[in-house]
Scaffold this motif. Structure first.
Motif, PDB file in Angstrom:
ATOM      1  N   VAL A  13      35.828  38.183  29.327  1.00 28.83           N
ATOM      2  CA  VAL A  13      36.691  37.284  29.968  1.00 28.83           C
ATOM      3  C   VAL A  13      36.629  37.394  31.303  1.00 28.83           C
ATOM      4  O   VAL A  13      36.746  36.456  32.169  1.00 28.83           O
ATOM      5  CB  VAL A  13      38.126  37.664  29.483  1.00 28.83           C
ATOM      6  N   ALA A  14      36.609  38.765  31.922  1.00 26.18           N
ATOM      7  CA  ALA A  14      36.316  38.842  33.471  1.00 26.18           C
ATOM      8  C   ALA A  14      35.110  38.125  34.016  1.00 26.18           C
ATOM      9  O   ALA A  14      35.292  37.535  34.925  1.00 26.18           O
ATOM     10  CB  ALA A  14      36.363  40.338  33.526  1.00 26.18           C
ATOM     11  N   ALA A  15      34.131  38.286  33.399  1.00 27.65           N
ATOM     12  CA  ALA A  15      32.839  37.488  33.569  1.00 27.65           C
ATOM     13  C   ALA A  15      33.138  36.120  33.691  1.00 27.65           C
ATOM     14  O   ALA A  15      32.627  35.425  34.612  1.00 27.65           O
ATOM     15  CB  ALA A  15      31.609  37.957  32.606  1.00 27.65           C
ATOM     16  N   ALA A  16      33.630  35.465  32.639  1.00 29.45           N
ATOM     17  CA  ALA A  16      34.081  34.060  32.651  1.00 29.45           C
ATOM     18  C   ALA A  16      34.720  33.820  33.704  1.00 29.45           C
ATOM     19  O   ALA A  16      34.583  32.581  34.492  1.00 29.45           O
ATOM     20  CB  ALA A  16      34.528  33.779  31.270  1.00 29.45           C
ATOM     21  N   GLY A  17      35.807  34.401  33.889  1.00 28.52           N
ATOM     22  CA  GLY A  17      37.096  34.249  35.082  1.00 28.52           C
ATOM     23  C   GLY A  17      36.022  34.320  36.519  1.00 28.52           C
ATOM     24  O   GLY A  17      36.213  33.434  37.499  1.00 28.52           O
ATOM     25  N   GLY A  81      45.145  34.115  35.027  1.00 24.84           N
ATOM     26  CA  GLY A  81      44.223  35.104  35.538  1.00 24.84           C
ATOM     27  C   GLY A  81      43.058  35.587  34.389  1.00 24.84           C
ATOM     28  O   GLY A  81      42.379  36.378  34.692  1.00 24.84           O
ATOM     29  N   VAL A  82      43.201  34.690  33.372  1.00 19.57           N
ATOM     30  CA  VAL A  82      41.994  34.998  32.295  1.00 19.57           C
ATOM     31  C   VAL A  82      41.356  33.933  31.663  1.00 19.57           C
ATOM     32  O   VAL A  82      40.442  34.401  30.837  1.00 19.57           O
ATOM     33  CB  VAL A  82      43.023  36.147  31.007  1.00 19.57           C
ATOM     34  N   LEU A  83      41.848  32.968  31.760  1.00 21.23           N
ATOM     35  CA  LEU A  83      41.026  31.750  31.278  1.00 21.23           C
ATOM     36  C   LEU A  83      40.386  30.631  32.484  1.00 21.23           C
ATOM     37  O   LEU A  83      41.064  30.658  33.355  1.00 21.23           O
ATOM     38  CB  LEU A  83      41.873  30.860  30.534  1.00 21.23           C
ATOM     39  N   VAL A 100      47.581  34.106  24.105  1.00 26.51           N
ATOM     40  CA  VAL A 100      46.407  34.226  25.299  1.00 26.51           C
ATOM     41  C   VAL A 100      46.682  35.599  26.024  1.00 26.51           C
ATOM     42  O   VAL A 100      45.673  36.576  26.111  1.00 26.51           O
ATOM     43  CB  VAL A 100      46.412  33.102  26.480  1.00 26.51           C
ATOM     44  N   VAL A 101      47.803  35.908  26.590  1.00 25.03           N
ATOM     45  CA  VAL A 101      48.132  37.079  27.155  1.00 25.03           C
ATOM     46  C   VAL A 101      49.590  37.549  26.458  1.00 25.03           C
ATOM     47  O   VAL A 101      50.769  37.253  27.068  1.00 25.03           O
ATOM     48  CB  VAL A 101      48.286  37.022  28.602  1.00 25.03           C
ATOM     49  N   PRO A 102      49.196  38.452  25.524  1.00 22.29           N
ATOM     50  CA  PRO A 102      50.596  38.985  24.880  1.00 22.29           C
ATOM     51  C   PRO A 102      51.524  39.757  25.556  1.00 22.29           C
ATOM     52  O   PRO A 102      51.118  40.474  26.393  1.00 22.29           O
ATOM     53  CB  PRO A 102      49.991  40.027  23.743  1.00 22.29           C
TER      54      PRO A 102
ATOM     55  N   MET B 104      41.365  39.582  38.532  1.00 21.12           N
ATOM     56  CA  MET B 104      41.665  40.224  39.995  1.00 21.12           C
ATOM     57  C   MET B 104      41.207  41.450  39.747  1.00 21.12           C
ATOM     58  O   MET B 104      41.307  42.499  38.830  1.00 21.12           O
ATOM     59  CB  MET B 104      43.244  40.418  40.309  1.00 21.12           C
ATOM     60  N   PRO B 105      40.014  41.814  40.529  1.00 27.95           N
ATOM     61  CA  PRO B 105      39.322  43.148  40.692  1.00 27.95           C
ATOM     62  C   PRO B 105      40.112  44.367  41.158  1.00 27.95           C
ATOM     63  O   PRO B 105      41.187  43.963  41.903  1.00 27.95           O
ATOM     64  CB  PRO B 105      38.137  42.821  41.640  1.00 27.95           C
ATOM     65  N   ASP B 106      39.881  45.618  40.621  1.00 27.84           N
ATOM     66  CA  ASP B 106      40.402  46.699  41.109  1.00 27.84           C
ATOM     67  C   ASP B 106      39.490  46.897  42.555  1.00 27.84           C
ATOM     68  O   ASP B 106      38.466  46.957  42.673  1.00 27.84           O
ATOM     69  CB  ASP B 106      39.922  47.853  40.515  1.00 27.84           C
ATOM     70  N   LEU B 107      40.311  46.866  43.821  1.00 26.78           N
ATOM     71  CA  LEU B 107      39.854  46.691  45.023  1.00 26.78           C
ATOM     72  C   LEU B 107      39.503  48.187  45.519  1.00 26.78           C
ATOM     73  O   LEU B 107      39.235  48.484  46.631  1.00 26.78           O
ATOM     74  CB  LEU B 107      40.547  45.964  46.018  1.00 26.78           C
ATOM     75  N   ARG B 108      40.090  49.302  44.946  1.00 27.40           N
ATOM     76  CA  ARG B 108      40.005  50.676  45.141  1.00 27.40           C
ATOM     77  C   ARG B 108      40.655  51.055  46.504  1.00 27.40           C
ATOM     78  O   ARG B 108      40.260  51.762  47.244  1.00 27.40           O
ATOM     79  CB  ARG B 108      38.418  51.207  45.241  1.00 27.40           C
ATOM     80  N   LEU B 109      42.124  50.342  46.552  1.00 27.69           N
ATOM     81  CA  LEU B 109      42.757  50.719  47.648  1.00 27.69           C
ATOM     82  C   LEU B 109      43.494  51.716  47.520  1.00 27.69           C
ATOM     83  O   LEU B 109      43.550  52.224  46.324  1.00 27.69           O
ATOM     84  CB  LEU B 109      43.915  49.402  47.852  1.00 27.69           C
ATOM     85  N   THR B 110      43.790  52.745  48.698  1.00 31.77           N
ATOM     86  CA  THR B 110      44.465  53.877  48.589  1.00 31.77           C
ATOM     87  C   THR B 110      45.851  53.572  48.530  1.00 31.77           C
ATOM     88  O   THR B 110      46.311  52.439  48.585  1.00 31.77           O
ATOM     89  CB  THR B 110      44.362  54.686  49.720  1.00 31.77           C
TER      90      THR B 110
END
Lengths: 127, 125
Positions: A13-17, A81-83, A100-102, B104-110
């Motif tokens: 899902v992250a890759a698709a996003g 954030g996911v699709l 989709v997002v429980p 949204m990626p983890d940006l490794r913020l402190t």
């Protein structure tokens, strides 16, 4: 096995996003939703009360501040954030957000597939 | 003799603590948040605007995540958390823990950096 499956799913899902995020829709282009009626969709949005949680351009009194503003939603690349923001995914999200997002804040509104398609058609006009 | 005096002292102490706490709650910046100017800088450095529209930030017109217009008034973060300062910091530090697999990626913020960014987001009204 299950945790690994979940992790793989999440990675997919992250890759698709991420991919969707890399290919922005051309500026100022509407998203056509085949078989959906934008006018019926706008009326449904008013009846269902989507505006209690979202700002929706063109819908009277739609000034909610719970969910994100739907300004330019036709140009957005990711839904919830996911699709990836495709017509089919948008319809799926509108009809069954809890699948989709429980646990997310958007309730299942009991829309039938055609109603979800009509609402997606209206959102597809918000460039 | 001693006990009542100690009690009275304790009473004054509590009163003083309470009035100090009341002063604290009148601060314009919510407790626990950082420096909004520093947060704005971090938001630029991390290119938050490549995915989010952020009013007032240069080239912040991304279309992957939601627009952050009026974010301080938003009731929810990521559809999952009440928009409180602590939750906002939690989300900024580890979005992949809050909603695994989201874009949204983890940006490794402190912790300090996340508090600064949260303070900046709280200025978006």
């Amino acid at each position: 096995m299950r945790p690994r499956g979940l992790a793989l799913l999440a990675a997919g899902v992250a890759a698709a996003g991420a991919l969707a995020a890399c290919e922005p829709r051309p500026q100022n282009q509407a998203m056509a939703v085949a078989g959906g009626d934008p006018d019926r969709g706008a009326a449904l949005i008013g009846q269902v009360g989507c505006g209690a949680c979202h700002q929706i351009p063109g819908v009277t009194a739609a000034a909610g501040e719970v969910g994100p503003p739907l300004t330019h939603i036709a140009q957005r690349t990711v839904i919830a954030g996911v699709l990836a923001n495709t017509p089919d995914n948008l319809i799926r999200w509108i009809q069954t957000p809890q699948a989709v997002v429980p646990g997310n804040a958007m309730p299942d509104m009991g829309l039938n597939p055609q109603q979800a398609r009509d609402i997606a058609a209206y959102l597809g006009t918000l460039q | 003799m001693r006990a009542p005096r100690r009690l009275a002292l304790t009473g004054w102490g509590l009163l003083l603590a309470a009035s100090l706490a009341a002063c604290g709650s009148q601060e314009p910046t919510p407790a626990g948040l950082g420096d909004p100017l520093q947060g704005r800088f971090i938001a630029m450095r991390e290119a938050c605007g490549s995915c989010h529209a952020i009013p007032g930030l240069q080239q912040a017109d991304g279309l992957a995540g939601p627009p952050l217009t009026g974010f301080a008034r938003r009731a929810r973060i990521a559809g999952m958390l009440a928009n409180t300062p602590d939750n906002l910091v939690r989300w900024l530090r580890s979005p992949q823990v809050v909603v695994p697999g989201n874009a949204m990626p983890d940006l490794r913020l402190t912790d300090k950096e996340a508090r600064d960014v949260a303070a900046y987001l709280e200025t978006l009204r």
